[in-house]
Design an enzyme around this catalytic site. Structure first.
Site: not given
Ligand code: ARG
Length: 455
Positions: A157, A285, A291, A298
């Site tokens: 969970h 970025s 970043k 992704e």
């Protein structure tokens, strides 16, 4: 406009917009090599059935073989004016041997060719995907061995659950993907590329001539050994189950890659910080200088939408199609090629990515100080002392609650306090049980670590 394989019964020229709309050459050129296989076998069967002479068969086969060499050498450029790959190959043949080319199409239909080509393609690609998955499993084994004895946090969970070994965690994905290998094996065994269905009703060529042609063309070829004269011509030209099934298997592989990606994205966030990702697969970025984004993972997660949709697209296309071939089926190729190409790219890159993952052992060590991670082991320890598991569960639950309410670590609880929960429990027990080494060594049920990949 290039020459068509039909036209005699038409008075009017085809509408240019419709012609463009109906073409499949822009994607089915990928089947060129297999299309030539079909033509060579069919030519041999025609010769065996005395429909063309030995001399004609030789001329046709030589020309087809020279087209094949061009394809194998990577020099084949499809003629985008052609309606489809079958037409393109035919036109090339005609350029080489003139009118004799027309004889190759005796008792043959594109309906028969296309399903043969697609089955052959799926079989070849299933082997390629299997190899790519095996390589990825090797990468999981590499990472597993690199951090063989390192403890890790196991979740259910998405909540901290119990201590596990990082190696067991990593290789869980290996086991997941080993099931995909088995699925691909079953798929490979079930697909038979048939030849000789004609348009739908079969051909006047005898089965034994097809057998002879198949055997002499595919002397040592694995997939070639599966090719067979058709058993039910109607079913054969109308069947696209194998593509739907293949797309389904690819969807499951994709789901596995997507789940793995999600884990790794999560564990590499600053919030978790358990993992460092290989920089060569991350991007920065344009605005925020600090970043390091997990774009590869992704994109893998993102492609799931397309890969699932590809299967659904064909399922929907096939729903309600009357027996037997219908032009709707032409639309099976783009989803098929799309899923195959995406999954192969993903598997190839993921293999390199996994080998570059670093475990932040110090961060994990800190997380392992969380006493709640050992609650289950404590309850199990009480069971070994004769307490019923339900009671042990309750006792440990109350200890945890007390520890949280009073803000006192269990490891700091005096013996008298521990005894108030269970009269035999002491701080010495707590020290023995509530640590990663004990938690890991207390599990005896862990099976073989490495999945079978050569099955
Ligand atoms: N391009 C067609 C397809 O992919 C080939 C078969 C065409 N057959 C026909 N009768 N028009 O399905």
């Amino acid at each position: 406009m290039s020459k068509k394989l039909w036209g005699g019964r038409f008075k009017k020229k085809i509408d240019a917009d419709f012609e463009n709309f109906s073409k499949s050459i822009q994607y089915d050129y990928k089947l060129a090599r297999i299309d030539v296989f079909h033509s060579i076998i069919h030519t041999m069967a025609l010769n065996g059935s005395k429909l063309i002479t030995k001399f004609e068969a030789k001329k046709i086969s030589e020309a087809l073989n020279s087209i094949l060499s061009e394809i194998d050498a990577g020099k084949f450029k499809p003629d985008m004016e052609s309606e489809d790959i079958h037409t393109d190959i035919h036109n090339r043949l005609e350029k080489k041997i003139g009118k004799l080319a027309a004889k190759v199409h005796t008792f043959r239909s594109r309906n028969d060719q296309i399903v043969f080509n697609e089955k052959f393609y799926c079989l070849e690609e299933s082997l390629n995907i299997k190899e790519a998955i095996s390589n990825l499993i090797e990468a999981f084994i590499f990472l597993m061995k690199k951090y063989d004895k390192e403890p890790f946090i196991g979740y259910t969970h998405t909540q901290r659950a119990q201590v596990i070994l990082f190696s067991d965690y990593v290789i869980a994905f290996g086991h997941m993907m080993a099931r995909d290998l088995k699925r691909l094996n079953r798929f490979y065994d079930s697909v038979v590329p048939y030849i000789g269905a004609g348009a739908l009703a079969g051909t006047a060529l005898h089965k034994k001539e097809y057998f002879k042609a198949i055997d002499s063309f595919f002397t040592n070829e694995k997939i070639g050994g599966k090719v067979s004269p058709v058993e039910n011509s109607l079913d054969n030209v109308s069947d696209r189950d194998f593509i739907i099934e293949f797309l389904g298997i690819i969807s499951i592989i994709q789901m596995h890659l997507s789940r793995f990606s999600e884990d790794i994205i999560l564990y590499s966030t600053q919030e978790f910080d358990y993992l460092d990702l290989p920089e060569e697969f991350c991007t920065g970025s344009s605005l925020m200088p600090h970043k390091k984004n997990p774009d590869f993972l992704e994109l893998v997660r993102g492609y799931t939408g397309k890969i699932y949709a590809n299967q659904l697209s064909l399922m929907t296309t096939m729903k309600g199609l009357p027996m037997s071939y219908n032009r709707d089926m032409q639309l099976d190729k783009e989803p098929l090629f799309s899923s195959v190409e995406i999954i192969k790219d993903e598997l190839k890159i993921m293999n390199k990515f996994v080998r570059g993952i670093t475990l932040n052992c110090e961060v994990v060590k800190k997380a392992l100080l969380d006493e709640r991670l050992y609650a289950t082991e404590l309850a199990e320890f009480l069971v070994f002392r004769g307490v019923a598991f339900k009671d042990a569960h309750d006792i440990v639950g109350r200890i945890i609650r007390y520890s949280q309410d009073k803000v006192i670590p269990i490891k700091k609880m005096p013996d008298e306090l521990l005894k108030s929960f269970n009269n035999k429990l002491t701080q010495a027990d707590i020290k023995k049980i509530m640590n990663a080494a004990y938690a890991i060594s207390s599990k005896k049920s862990v099976n073989k670590k490495v999945p079978k990949i050569n099955a």
